[in-house]
Scaffold this motif. Structure first.
Motif, short mmCIF file in Angstrom:
data_model
loop_
_atom_site.label_atom_id
_atom_site.label_comp_id
_atom_site.label_asym_id
_atom_site.label_seq_id
_atom_site.Cartn_x
_atom_site.Cartn_y
_atom_site.Cartn_z
N UNK A 1 0.85 -1.18 0.00
CA UNK A 1 0.00 0.00 0.00
C UNK A 1 0.88 1.24 0.00
N UNK A 2 0.43 2.25 -0.66
CA UNK A 2 1.24 3.45 -0.74
C UNK A 2 0.72 4.57 0.17
N UNK A 3 -0.17 4.22 1.07
CA UNK A 3 -0.73 5.22 1.98
C UNK A 3 0.32 5.62 3.01
N UNK A 4 0.28 6.86 3.40
CA UNK A 4 1.20 7.34 4.41
C UNK A 4 0.68 7.02 5.80
N UNK A 5 1.47 6.27 6.56
CA UNK A 5 1.17 5.99 7.96
C UNK A 5 2.33 6.54 8.78
N UNK A 6 1.99 7.42 9.68
CA UNK A 6 2.98 8.06 10.54
C UNK A 6 2.79 7.54 11.96
N UNK A 7 3.89 7.13 12.58
CA UNK A 7 3.82 6.63 13.94
C UNK A 7 4.94 7.23 14.77
N UNK A 58 -1.07 7.94 12.81
CA UNK A 58 -1.93 8.62 11.83
C UNK A 58 -1.96 7.81 10.55
N UNK A 59 -3.13 7.64 9.98
CA UNK A 59 -3.29 7.07 8.65
C UNK A 59 -3.75 8.22 7.77
N UNK A 60 -2.86 8.65 6.90
CA UNK A 60 -3.14 9.86 6.15
C UNK A 60 -3.29 11.02 7.13
N UNK A 61 -4.40 11.71 7.08
CA UNK A 61 -4.66 12.83 7.99
C UNK A 61 -5.46 12.42 9.22
N UNK A 62 -5.82 11.14 9.32
CA UNK A 62 -6.67 10.66 10.42
C UNK A 62 -5.83 10.16 11.58
N UNK A 79 -10.06 -0.96 9.81
CA UNK A 79 -8.74 -0.46 9.44
C UNK A 79 -8.56 -0.42 7.92
N UNK A 80 -8.91 -1.51 7.25
CA UNK A 80 -8.72 -1.56 5.80
C UNK A 80 -9.50 -0.46 5.10
N UNK A 81 -10.72 -0.19 5.57
CA UNK A 81 -11.54 0.85 4.97
C UNK A 81 -10.90 2.23 5.18
N UNK A 82 -10.33 2.43 6.36
CA UNK A 82 -9.64 3.70 6.63
C UNK A 82 -8.47 3.88 5.69
N UNK A 83 -7.70 2.83 5.49
CA UNK A 83 -6.56 2.90 4.58
C UNK A 83 -7.02 3.18 3.15
N UNK A 84 -8.10 2.53 2.74
CA UNK A 84 -8.61 2.76 1.37
C UNK A 84 -9.10 4.19 1.20
#
Length: 87
Positions: A1-7, A58-62, A79-84
């Motif tokens: 997945x290419x989504x930005x996840x910041x931890x 954070x997943x994206x801006x969330x 979780x999967x829906x949030x990432x999508x």
């Protein structure tokens, strides 16, 4: 997945390790910011998320929250829906 996840995390935190393992098992690339010995980065985390404990994710801006929040999201099947949505 290419989504930005910041931890924001700590090298000495078992909850951070668990959260990172779950994220990686989902195929998510995690940008990890270690707050150990970095009061400015910890302050940034607290200003963004309103919490002082690690991990903060954070997943994206969330803002997901911490490890328990992440696992609750996964157990609820959200979780999967949030990432999508973030992607």
């Amino acid at each position: 997945m290419s989504i930005d996840v910041l931890m924001y995390s700590s090298n000495y935190c078992p909850f951070c390790t668990r959260a990172k393992q779950l994220l990686q098992s989902k195929g998510v690339v995690v940008k990890e910011l270690i707050v150990d010995g970095n009061p400015e980065l910890r302050q940034e985390m607290m200003q963004k998320g309103g919490r002082h404990t690690v991990p903060q994710i954070w997943v994206g801006d969330t803002h997901v929250g911490g490890c328990d929040d992440l696992f609750a999201l996964e157990r609820a099947g959200k979780f999967d829906a949030l990432v999508q949505c973030a992607g």
